[in-house]
Design a protein around this motif. Structure first.
Motif, PDB file in Angstrom:
ATOM      1  N   THR A  37       0.822  -1.211   0.000  1.00 38.43           N
ATOM      2  CA  THR A  37       0.000   0.000   0.000  1.00 38.43           C
ATOM      3  C   THR A  37       0.862   1.269   0.000  1.00 38.43           C
ATOM      4  OG1 THR A  37      -0.190  -0.209   2.414  1.00 38.43           O
ATOM      5  CG2 THR A  37      -2.027  -1.039   1.087  1.00 38.43           C
ATOM      6  N   LEU A  38       1.781   1.363   0.927  1.00 34.88           N
ATOM      7  CA  LEU A  38       2.613   2.562   1.026  1.00 34.88           C
ATOM      8  C   LEU A  38       3.869   2.499   0.163  1.00 34.88           C
ATOM      9  CD1 LEU A  38       2.341   3.278   4.868  1.00 34.88           C
ATOM     10  CD2 LEU A  38       1.001   4.249   2.996  1.00 34.88           C
ATOM     11  N   GLY A  39       4.130   1.325  -0.428  1.00 34.55           N
ATOM     12  CA  GLY A  39       5.239   1.214  -1.365  1.00 34.55           C
ATOM     13  C   GLY A  39       6.395   0.379  -0.860  1.00 34.55           C
ATOM     14  N   ARG A  40       7.112  -0.221  -1.792  1.00 29.76           N
ATOM     15  CA  ARG A  40       8.239  -1.078  -1.442  1.00 29.76           C
ATOM     16  C   ARG A  40       9.405  -0.257  -0.889  1.00 29.76           C
ATOM     17  NH1 ARG A  40       4.465  -4.291  -3.208  1.00 29.76           N
ATOM     18  NH2 ARG A  40       4.388  -4.944  -5.394  1.00 29.76           N
ATOM     19  N   ARG A  41       9.599   0.942  -1.454  1.00 29.50           N
ATOM     20  CA  ARG A  41      10.675   1.814  -0.980  1.00 29.50           C
ATOM     21  C   ARG A  41      10.483   2.142   0.496  1.00 29.50           C
ATOM     22  NH1 ARG A  41      10.807   7.348  -0.176  1.00 29.50           N
ATOM     23  NH2 ARG A  41      12.881   8.331  -0.255  1.00 29.50           N
ATOM     24  N   MET A  42       9.270   2.503   0.875  1.00 28.17           N
ATOM     25  CA  MET A  42       8.984   2.850   2.265  1.00 28.17           C
ATOM     26  C   MET A  42       9.211   1.647   3.171  1.00 28.17           C
ATOM     27  SD  MET A  42       8.119   5.423   4.137  1.00 28.17           S
ATOM     28  CE  MET A  42       7.306   6.589   3.033  1.00 28.17           C
ATOM     29  N   SER A  43       8.832   0.465   2.689  1.00 22.36           N
ATOM     30  CA  SER A  43       9.023  -0.760   3.467  1.00 22.36           C
ATOM     31  C   SER A  43      10.509  -1.037   3.686  1.00 22.36           C
ATOM     32  CB  SER A  43       8.363  -1.943   2.749  1.00 22.36           C
ATOM     33  OG  SER A  43       8.407  -3.102   3.546  1.00 22.36           O
ATOM     34  N   PHE A  44      11.313  -0.818   2.642  1.00 18.36           N
ATOM     35  CA  PHE A  44      12.756  -1.040   2.762  1.00 18.36           C
ATOM     36  C   PHE A  44      13.388  -0.051   3.734  1.00 18.36           C
ATOM     37  CE2 PHE A  44      17.155  -0.288   1.379  1.00 18.36           C
ATOM     38  CZ  PHE A  44      17.656  -1.579   1.508  1.00 18.36           C
ATOM     39  N   LEU A  45      12.958   1.216   3.664  1.00 17.49           N
ATOM     40  CA  LEU A  45      13.487   2.229   4.576  1.00 17.49           C
ATOM     41  C   LEU A  45      13.151   1.881   6.027  1.00 17.49           C
ATOM     42  CD1 LEU A  45      12.722   5.516   2.599  1.00 17.49           C
ATOM     43  CD2 LEU A  45      14.950   4.450   2.962  1.00 17.49           C
ATOM     44  N   PHE A  46      11.915   1.439   6.257  1.00 12.53           N
ATOM     45  CA  PHE A  46      11.527   1.018   7.603  1.00 12.53           C
ATOM     46  C   PHE A  46      12.381  -0.159   8.048  1.00 12.53           C
ATOM     47  CE2 PHE A  46       7.933   3.801   7.764  1.00 12.53           C
ATOM     48  CZ  PHE A  46       7.528   3.802   9.090  1.00 12.53           C
ATOM     49  N   SER A  47      12.659  -1.085   7.117  1.00  7.90           N
ATOM     50  CA  SER A  47      13.456  -2.263   7.450  1.00  7.90           C
ATOM     51  C   SER A  47      14.837  -1.867   7.953  1.00  7.90           C
ATOM     52  CB  SER A  47      13.593  -3.155   6.208  1.00  7.90           C
ATOM     53  OG  SER A  47      14.554  -4.166   6.424  1.00  7.90           O
ATOM     54  N   ALA A  91       9.764  -7.615  -4.899  1.00  3.31           N
ATOM     55  CA  ALA A  91       8.621  -7.013  -5.589  1.00  3.31           C
ATOM     56  C   ALA A  91       9.011  -5.686  -6.241  1.00  3.31           C
ATOM     57  CB  ALA A  91       7.474  -6.795  -4.603  1.00  3.31           C
ATOM     58  N   TRP A  92       9.820  -4.897  -5.529  1.00  2.00           N
ATOM     59  CA  TRP A  92      10.315  -3.623  -6.066  1.00  2.00           C
ATOM     60  C   TRP A  92      11.116  -3.861  -7.343  1.00  2.00           C
ATOM     61  CZ3 TRP A  92      15.618  -2.276  -6.297  1.00  2.00           C
ATOM     62  CH2 TRP A  92      15.875  -0.962  -6.694  1.00  2.00           C
ATOM     63  N   LEU A  93      11.970  -4.872  -7.335  1.00  2.00           N
ATOM     64  CA  LEU A  93      12.811  -5.185  -8.483  1.00  2.00           C
ATOM     65  C   LEU A  93      11.964  -5.639  -9.675  1.00  2.00           C
ATOM     66  CD1 LEU A  93      15.562  -5.673  -9.813  1.00  2.00           C
ATOM     67  CD2 LEU A  93      15.603  -7.923  -8.723  1.00  2.00           C
ATOM     68  N   VAL A  94      11.027  -6.549  -9.437  1.00  2.00           N
ATOM     69  CA  VAL A  94      10.189  -7.073 -10.523  1.00  2.00           C
ATOM     70  C   VAL A  94       9.342  -5.955 -11.138  1.00  2.00           C
ATOM     71  CG1 VAL A  94       8.266  -8.633 -11.070  1.00  2.00           C
ATOM     72  CG2 VAL A  94      10.144  -9.427  -9.613  1.00  2.00           C
ATOM     73  N   ASP A  95       8.752  -5.105 -10.293  1.00  2.00           N
ATOM     74  CA  ASP A  95       7.961  -3.961 -10.798  1.00  2.00           C
ATOM     75  C   ASP A  95       8.818  -3.065 -11.688  1.00  2.00           C
ATOM     76  OD1 ASP A  95       5.697  -4.785  -9.489  1.00  2.00           O
ATOM     77  OD2 ASP A  95       5.997  -3.486  -7.748  1.00  2.00           O
ATOM     78  N   ALA A  96      10.040  -2.785 -11.244  1.00  2.00           N
ATOM     79  CA  ALA A  96      10.928  -1.898 -11.994  1.00  2.00           C
ATOM     80  C   ALA A  96      11.340  -2.529 -13.324  1.00  2.00           C
ATOM     81  CB  ALA A  96      12.161  -1.568 -11.162  1.00  2.00           C
ATOM     82  N   LEU A  97      11.594  -3.843 -13.328  1.00  2.00           N
ATOM     83  CA  LEU A  97      11.974  -4.530 -14.563  1.00  2.00           C
ATOM     84  C   LEU A  97      10.834  -4.508 -15.579  1.00  2.00           C
ATOM     85  CD1 LEU A  97      13.901  -7.621 -13.119  1.00  2.00           C
ATOM     86  CD2 LEU A  97      14.887  -5.664 -14.306  1.00  2.00           C
ATOM     87  N   HIS A  98       9.606  -4.728 -15.101  1.00  2.00           N
ATOM     88  CA  HIS A  98       8.441  -4.665 -15.993  1.00  2.00           C
ATOM     89  C   HIS A  98       8.257  -3.250 -16.536  1.00  2.00           C
ATOM     90  CE1 HIS A  98       7.314  -8.751 -15.510  1.00  2.00           C
ATOM     91  NE2 HIS A  98       6.875  -8.653 -14.258  1.00  2.00           N
ATOM     92  N   LEU A 161       9.332   2.225  -9.120  1.00  2.00           N
ATOM     93  CA  LEU A 161       9.027   2.247 -10.549  1.00  2.00           C
ATOM     94  C   LEU A 161       7.976   1.186 -10.866  1.00  2.00           C
ATOM     95  CD1 LEU A 161      12.630   2.534 -12.045  1.00  2.00           C
ATOM     96  CD2 LEU A 161      11.017   4.380 -11.571  1.00  2.00           C
ATOM     97  N   GLY A 162       6.969   1.560 -11.646  1.00  2.00           N
ATOM     98  CA  GLY A 162       5.952   0.594 -12.042  1.00  2.00           C
ATOM     99  C   GLY A 162       4.990   0.236 -10.945  1.00  2.00           C
ATOM    100  N   TYR A 163       4.921   1.061  -9.919  1.00  2.00           N
ATOM    101  CA  TYR A 163       4.017   0.768  -8.790  1.00  2.00           C
ATOM    102  C   TYR A 163       3.435   2.069  -8.260  1.00  2.00           C
ATOM    103  CZ  TYR A 163       2.310  -0.579  -4.221  1.00  2.00           C
ATOM    104  OH  TYR A 163       1.511  -0.760  -3.119  1.00  2.00           O
ATOM    105  N   LYS A 164       2.140   2.056  -8.029  1.00  2.00           N
ATOM    106  CA  LYS A 164       1.462   3.229  -7.482  1.00  2.00           C
ATOM    107  C   LYS A 164       0.994   2.944  -6.059  1.00  2.00           C
ATOM    108  CE  LYS A 164      -0.162   5.060 -11.919  1.00  2.00           C
ATOM    109  NZ  LYS A 164      -1.346   5.445 -12.734  1.00  2.00           N
ATOM    110  N   LYS A 165       1.290   3.866  -5.165  1.00  2.00           N
ATOM    111  CA  LYS A 165       0.875   3.708  -3.771  1.00  2.00           C
ATOM    112  C   LYS A 165      -0.642   3.721  -3.656  1.00  2.00           C
ATOM    113  CE  LYS A 165       4.960   6.046  -1.891  1.00  2.00           C
ATOM    114  NZ  LYS A 165       5.429   7.185  -1.055  1.00  2.00           N
ATOM    115  N   LYS A 166      -1.124   3.033  -2.630  1.00  2.00           N
ATOM    116  CA  LYS A 166      -2.556   3.024  -2.328  1.00  2.00           C
ATOM    117  C   LYS A 166      -2.757   3.568  -0.919  1.00  2.00           C
ATOM    118  CE  LYS A 166      -2.853  -1.392  -3.188  1.00  2.00           C
ATOM    119  NZ  LYS A 166      -3.400  -2.761  -3.333  1.00  2.00           N
ATOM    120  N   PRO A 167      -3.886   4.234  -0.671  1.00  2.00           N
ATOM    121  CA  PRO A 167      -4.118   4.749   0.681  1.00  2.00           C
ATOM    122  C   PRO A 167      -4.278   3.610   1.687  1.00  2.00           C
ATOM    123  CG  PRO A 167      -6.096   4.970  -0.664  1.00  2.00           C
ATOM    124  CD  PRO A 167      -4.993   4.554  -1.588  1.00  2.00           C
ATOM    125  N   LEU A 168      -3.733   3.817   2.877  1.00  2.00           N
ATOM    126  CA  LEU A 168      -3.829   2.813   3.942  1.00  2.00           C
ATOM    127  C   LEU A 168      -4.487   3.443   5.164  1.00  2.00           C
ATOM    128  CD1 LEU A 168      -3.095  -0.019   5.014  1.00  2.00           C
ATOM    129  CD2 LEU A 168      -0.937   0.945   5.817  1.00  2.00           C
TER     130      LEU A 168
END
Length: 253
Positions: A37-47, A91-98, A161-168
């Motif tokens: 929902t909030l994005g793979r980038r945000m998830s990685f930063l939290f990690s 998931a971030w990588l696959v979205d970006a490759l597509h 890239l290739g992914y749109k955030k959704k409201p949570l």
């Protein structure tokens, strides 16, 4: 070795690691909702941020008396950090490759990624073993510093890239968790290839979560010098080299 040095016995070490594993099982779907929902980038930063907190916590807790329950608490923090990472980066990588219309195979991409991470692990385990001979807490401190640099680097260079955030919202979390759970069953358990892979991984991981921690004091006993932490680093390096060879042979097999 760090936990044993901090006053734990071997049984307590495995309880602490079991808490870490259990926390990953509990947090996997909720953090999956976060990443979807909030994005793979945000998830990685939290990690990276939570991993840094948990790592510093380990070093701090080691200096306190009666610290078994505190180590368990820090293991929960580290388990949470790992679930923010697991799946999200792939998931971030696959979205970006597509998004970039990549025409190669994902197997080759992930194999190369595993080679790079294995080389990094080779450097980390070897250097960590030698640094640990000075003080067993030094590798943890160094890891926290590296996590800080990774956080800063990803903050400025990583983009969804290739992914749109959704409201949570609180109201949407249950439905999102249900959706992820149902997709996990549909594309995981009900897929015969994935189901066999899950069964093999269960057996392999069950051994490794025991074997990876059990062999460290065991080999030092065999060697006859419990302070030879560098030896643990070298044995870890050999395991990593085996993983690199496996990745190189993946496409051929």
């Amino acid at each position: 070795l760090f936990l044993l040095d901090a006053g734990m016995n071997i049984f307590q070490v495995f309880i602490i690691n079991a808490v870490y594993s259990a926390s990953m099982a509990v947090f996997e779907i909720p953090t999956g909702v976060f990443a979807d929902t909030l994005g793979r980038r945000m998830s990685f930063l939290f990690s990276t941020f939570v991993m840094m907190i948990g790592t510093i916590g380990y070093v701090f807790v080691a200096r306190l008396p009666n610290n078994f329950s505190l180590f368990c608490s820090m293991s929960i923090v580290l388990g949470l950090a790992y679930t923010f990472y697991s799946g999200a980066v792939e998931a971030w990588l696959v979205d970006a490759l597509h998004e970039k219309h990549f025409e190669g195979t994902l197997d080759s991409v992930f194999a190369k990624g595993n080679i790079v991470s294995s080389i990094a692990m080779l450097i980390g385990t070897t250097s960590g073993g030698f640094i640990g001979t000075l003080n067993l807490s030094f590798p943890y401190v160094l890891r926290a510093v590296i996590q800080l640099f990774v956080f800063i680097f990803a903050f400025f260079t990583m983009h969804d890239l290739g992914y749109k955030k959704k409201p949570l919202t609180i109201r949407t979390i249950p439905s999102e968790m249900k959706s992820i759970a149902s997709k996990s069953v549909k594309f995981g358990v009900k897929n015969i290839s994935i189901r066999y892979l899950m069964m093999i991984t269960f057996v392999f991981s069950s051994f490794m979560m025991w074997g990876w921690y059990a062999w460290q004091p065991y080999f030092l006993d065999l060697y006859g010098n419990k302070n030879a932490v560098w030896l643990v680093g070298l044995i870890s390096a050999m395991l990593t080299i085996a993983q690199i060879i496996g990745s190189l042979l993946l496409n051929r097999f």
